[in-house]
Design an enzyme around this catalytic site. Structure first.
Site, PDB file in Angstrom:
ATOM      1  N   GLY A 168       9.705 -13.942  -2.752  1.00 25.99           N
ATOM      2  CA  GLY A 168       8.609 -13.760  -1.802  1.00 25.99           C
ATOM      3  C   GLY A 168       7.269 -13.997  -2.466  1.00 25.99           C
ATOM      4  O   GLY A 168       6.867 -13.223  -3.336  1.00 25.99           O
ATOM      5  N   ALA A 169       6.599 -15.083  -2.055  1.00 28.85           N
ATOM      6  CA  ALA A 169       5.300 -15.423  -2.650  1.00 28.85           C
ATOM      7  C   ALA A 169       4.167 -14.883  -1.793  1.00 28.85           C
ATOM      8  O   ALA A 169       3.196 -15.573  -1.509  1.00 28.85           O
ATOM      9  CB  ALA A 169       5.197 -16.936  -2.805  1.00 28.85           C
ATOM     10  N   LEU A 206       2.182  -9.046  -2.861  1.00 29.22           N
ATOM     11  CA  LEU A 206       2.747  -8.313  -4.011  1.00 29.22           C
ATOM     12  C   LEU A 206       3.537  -9.227  -4.924  1.00 29.22           C
ATOM     13  O   LEU A 206       3.464  -9.112  -6.153  1.00 29.22           O
ATOM     14  CB  LEU A 206       3.682  -7.189  -3.534  1.00 29.22           C
ATOM     15  N   LYS A 243       5.604   8.154   0.791  1.00 27.30           N
ATOM     16  CA  LYS A 243       4.903   6.925   1.215  1.00 27.30           C
ATOM     17  C   LYS A 243       5.172   6.681   2.702  1.00 27.30           C
ATOM     18  O   LYS A 243       4.268   6.314   3.459  1.00 27.30           O
ATOM     19  CB  LYS A 243       5.412   5.754   0.364  1.00 27.30           C
ATOM     20  N   ASN A 291      -8.945   2.199   7.884  1.00 35.16           N
ATOM     21  CA  ASN A 291      -8.342   3.513   7.623  1.00 35.16           C
ATOM     22  C   ASN A 291      -9.341   4.667   7.753  1.00 35.16           C
ATOM     23  O   ASN A 291      -9.028   5.717   8.318  1.00 35.16           O
ATOM     24  CB  ASN A 291      -7.742   3.536   6.212  1.00 35.16           C
ATOM     25  N   GLU A 331       5.963  -3.897  10.174  1.00 39.01           N
ATOM     26  CA  GLU A 331       7.053  -3.057   9.644  1.00 39.01           C
ATOM     27  C   GLU A 331       7.228  -1.770  10.470  1.00 39.01           C
ATOM     28  O   GLU A 331       7.810  -0.804   9.994  1.00 39.01           O
ATOM     29  CB  GLU A 331       6.781  -2.737   8.166  1.00 39.01           C
TER      30      GLU A 331
HETATM   31  N1  LIG Z   1       0.353  -5.865  -0.299  1.00 39.74           N
HETATM   32  C1  LIG Z   1       0.248  -4.619  -0.727  1.00 39.74           C
HETATM   33  O1  LIG Z   1      -0.817  -4.194  -1.188  1.00 39.74           O
HETATM   34  C2  LIG Z   1       1.453  -3.694  -0.694  1.00 39.74           C
HETATM   35  C3  LIG Z   1       1.360  -2.443  -1.322  1.00 39.74           C
HETATM   36  C4  LIG Z   1       2.460  -1.598  -1.326  1.00 39.74           C
HETATM   37  C5  LIG Z   1       3.625  -1.979  -0.692  1.00 39.74           C
HETATM   38  N2  LIG Z   1       3.686  -3.183  -0.057  1.00 39.74           N
HETATM   39  C6  LIG Z   1       4.950  -3.539   0.576  1.00 39.74           C
HETATM   40  O2  LIG Z   1       5.531  -4.594  -0.176  1.00 39.74           O
HETATM   41  C7  LIG Z   1       6.253  -5.493   0.683  1.00 39.74           C
HETATM   42  C8  LIG Z   1       5.664  -6.899   0.522  1.00 39.74           C
HETATM   43  O3  LIG Z   1       4.316  -6.834   0.959  1.00 39.74           O
HETATM   44  P1  LIG Z   1       3.310  -8.058   0.895  1.00 39.74           P
HETATM   45  O4  LIG Z   1       1.992  -7.533   1.270  1.00 39.74           O
HETATM   46  O5  LIG Z   1       3.474  -8.782  -0.380  1.00 39.74           O
HETATM   47  O6  LIG Z   1       3.891  -8.947   2.102  1.00 39.74           O
HETATM   48  P2  LIG Z   1       3.593 -10.474   2.416  1.00 39.74           P
HETATM   49  O7  LIG Z   1       2.254 -10.845   1.871  1.00 39.74           O
HETATM   50  O8  LIG Z   1       3.880 -10.658   3.867  1.00 39.74           O
HETATM   51  O9  LIG Z   1       4.680 -11.236   1.535  1.00 39.74           O
HETATM   52  C9  LIG Z   1       6.027 -11.307   1.843  1.00 39.74           C
HETATM   53  C10 LIG Z   1       6.461 -12.690   1.444  1.00 39.74           C
HETATM   54  O10 LIG Z   1       7.881 -12.772   1.467  1.00 39.74           O
HETATM   55  C11 LIG Z   1       8.195 -14.077   1.940  1.00 39.74           C
HETATM   56  N3  LIG Z   1       9.589 -14.125   2.357  1.00 39.74           N
HETATM   57  C12 LIG Z   1      10.198 -13.490   3.377  1.00 39.74           C
HETATM   58  N4  LIG Z   1      11.516 -13.812   3.409  1.00 39.74           N
HETATM   59  C13 LIG Z   1      11.728 -14.660   2.387  1.00 39.74           C
HETATM   60  C14 LIG Z   1      12.874 -15.347   1.911  1.00 39.74           C
HETATM   61  N5  LIG Z   1      14.062 -15.217   2.504  1.00 39.74           N
HETATM   62  N6  LIG Z   1      12.746 -16.145   0.833  1.00 39.74           N
HETATM   63  C15 LIG Z   1      11.547 -16.307   0.232  1.00 39.74           C
HETATM   64  N7  LIG Z   1      10.420 -15.670   0.634  1.00 39.74           N
HETATM   65  C16 LIG Z   1      10.514 -14.862   1.706  1.00 39.74           C
HETATM   66  C17 LIG Z   1       7.200 -14.290   3.046  1.00 39.74           C
HETATM   67  O11 LIG Z   1       7.144 -15.627   3.420  1.00 39.74           O
HETATM   68  P3  LIG Z   1       6.628 -15.993   4.909  1.00 39.74           P
HETATM   69  O12 LIG Z   1       5.155 -15.704   4.888  1.00 39.74           O
HETATM   70  O13 LIG Z   1       6.976 -17.429   5.009  1.00 39.74           O
HETATM   71  O14 LIG Z   1       7.363 -15.106   5.860  1.00 39.74           O
HETATM   72  C18 LIG Z   1       5.939 -13.790   2.375  1.00 39.74           C
HETATM   73  O15 LIG Z   1       5.344 -14.796   1.584  1.00 39.74           O
HETATM   74  C19 LIG Z   1       6.080  -4.916   2.096  1.00 39.74           C
HETATM   75  O16 LIG Z   1       7.160  -4.097   2.415  1.00 39.74           O
HETATM   76  C20 LIG Z   1       4.803  -4.078   1.992  1.00 39.74           C
HETATM   77  O17 LIG Z   1       4.747  -3.042   2.954  1.00 39.74           O
HETATM   78  C21 LIG Z   1       2.627  -4.055  -0.039  1.00 39.74           C
END
Ligand SMILES: NC(=O)c1ccc[n+]([C@@H]2O[C@H](COP(=O)([O-])OP(=O)(O)OC[C@H]3O[C@@H](n4cnc5c(N)ncnc54)[C@H](OP(=O)(O)O)[C@@H]3O)[C@@H](O)[C@H]2O)c1
Length: 313
Positions: free
Chosen positions: A8-9, A12, A196, A214, A276
């Site tokens: 997942g790019a 995070l 969380k 928030n 989510e």
């Molecule tokens: N960002 C934060 O600050 C943060 C902090 C704490 C926790 N989290 C948690 O961490 C998780 C990830 O968050 P995020 O913010 O990084 O989400 P995000 O920016 O939406 O990144 C998720 C990535 O996963 C990719 N993906 C989904 N299915 C895939 C697959 N089968 N193969 C390859 N790539 C795939 C998505 O691609 P597409 O865009 O093409 O769907 C997207 O690039 C979530 O559960 C979030 O709640 C995030």
């Protein structure tokens, strides 16, 4: 030098890829592209202090993984699953035929339910670790992660009874190569996941229905308090003791500390992406149902959030 696969790019995934690569680790980022080769990709990384750096990682997609994995997969020290909760199971299923059981899989997802689904799918042979992440990150453009808030990656065996997974979790933390992203071991990760979840179950849907950052939730404190009280009743019924001493204080502290932030749920809704909600509010309500509780304030909030997302049932 250790080798990490990050699935997942997104925000995070790119953050961890950038910092692990800066720490001289071999980083492979599994992306959704269609080029079935391993290619060098530049990450335009903005560090927490605002400085910018260009960092090279290797990017590949699932077909490339499948092609390489038979001779290669066992050489990874760990796999970090950095998809949203709703994509976690499918992304593991895509890798699974070539997923060596001795390589730990670390789940970063917020909410609950996706970890259970992945652990159940992989079965008891695999080393499934779960994490509660409080780092803040976003993408200002594809492959351009911004480290927006300092936090911690707290991880432990998803099944605390599985000794091998516990050993793997401890080894993961012991060998974690970068001090820039803190990594801590939890003997029992579940109270941290619940903490969380509880915070998210209040803040995320409220920011969605009020369409606000928030911090504006401080104007809705009676509703915040009621939602937290219901969660405390649920946690008591489930005999879950949170790490924090008082959830009311904890939730209000997070609201104030992240006052200017737009919650991930609201960001997703504004961008027309799936949220989510099912792994946060619906999970809380399903747990309540299992122990014979109804949580009226959460039911109402869930319905309002669904209406905002135009979900029909
Ligand atoms: N960002 C934060 O600050 C943060 C902090 C704490 C926790 N989290 C948690 O961490 C998780 C990830 O968050 P995020 O913010 O990084 O989400 P995000 O920016 O939406 O990144 C998720 C990535 O996963 C990719 N993906 C989904 N299915 C895939 C697959 N089968 N193969 C390859 N790539 C795939 C998505 O691609 P597409 O865009 O093409 O769907 C997207 O690039 C979530 O559960 C979030 O709640 C995030």
């Amino acid at each position: 030098m250790s080798k990490y696969l990050i699935v997942g790019a997104g925000a995070l995934g790119c953050l961890y890829a950038a910092e692990l690569a800066r720490a001289q680790q071999q980083v492979y980022l599994l992306v959704r592209d269609t080029q079935a080769n391993i290619q060098t990709r530049e990450l335009a990384y903005t560090r927490i202090d605002g400085t910018q750096e260009s960092i090279q990682v290797q990017a590949l997609d699932t077909p490339a993984w499948r092609q390489q994995a038979p001779t290669w997969a066992a050489t990874f020290c760990g796999i970090i699953l950095a998809t949203k909760a709703q994509d976690a199971l499918a992304s593991v299923q895509a890798l699974a035929p070539q997923l060596p059981p001795q390589v730990p899989v670390l789940l970063l997802q917020n909410g609950m339910g996706s970890q259970q689904a992945v652990a159940q799918y992989l079965g008891g042979q695999h080393l499934v670790l779960a994490a509660s992440v409080t780092e803040g990150a976003y993408l200002k453009a594809p492959f351009s992660p911004v480290h927006a808030g300092r936090g911690v990656l707290r991880l432990g065996a998803f099944d605390p009874e599985q000794t091998k997974a516990q050993d793997a979790a401890q080894a993961w933390v012991r060998t974690w190569p970068t001090a820039h992203l803190k990594c801590i071991y939890a003997q029992d990760i579940h109270p941290w996941l619940w903490q969380k979840l509880a915070i998210n179950a209040v803040i995320n849907p409220l920011t969605l229905i009020y369409n606000c950052p928030n911090g504006e939730l401080m104007q809705h404190l009676p509703q915040v308090r009621l939602l937290v009280e219901e969660l405390q009743t649920l946690l008591q019924s489930l005999a879950i003791q949170l790490p924090c001493t008082d959830l009311q204080t904890c939730v209000q502290e997070v609201i104030q500390a992240t006052a200017g932030n737009i919650s991930s749920m609201l960001q997703d809704q504004r961008a027309g992406r799936p949220t989510e909600l099912a792994y946060i509010s619906a999970y809380v309500l399903a747990c309540a149902k299992q122990v014979g509780l109804t949580l009226p304030a959460h039911v109402r909030l869930y319905q309002q959030a669904q209406a905002c997302l135009a979900i029909k049932d």
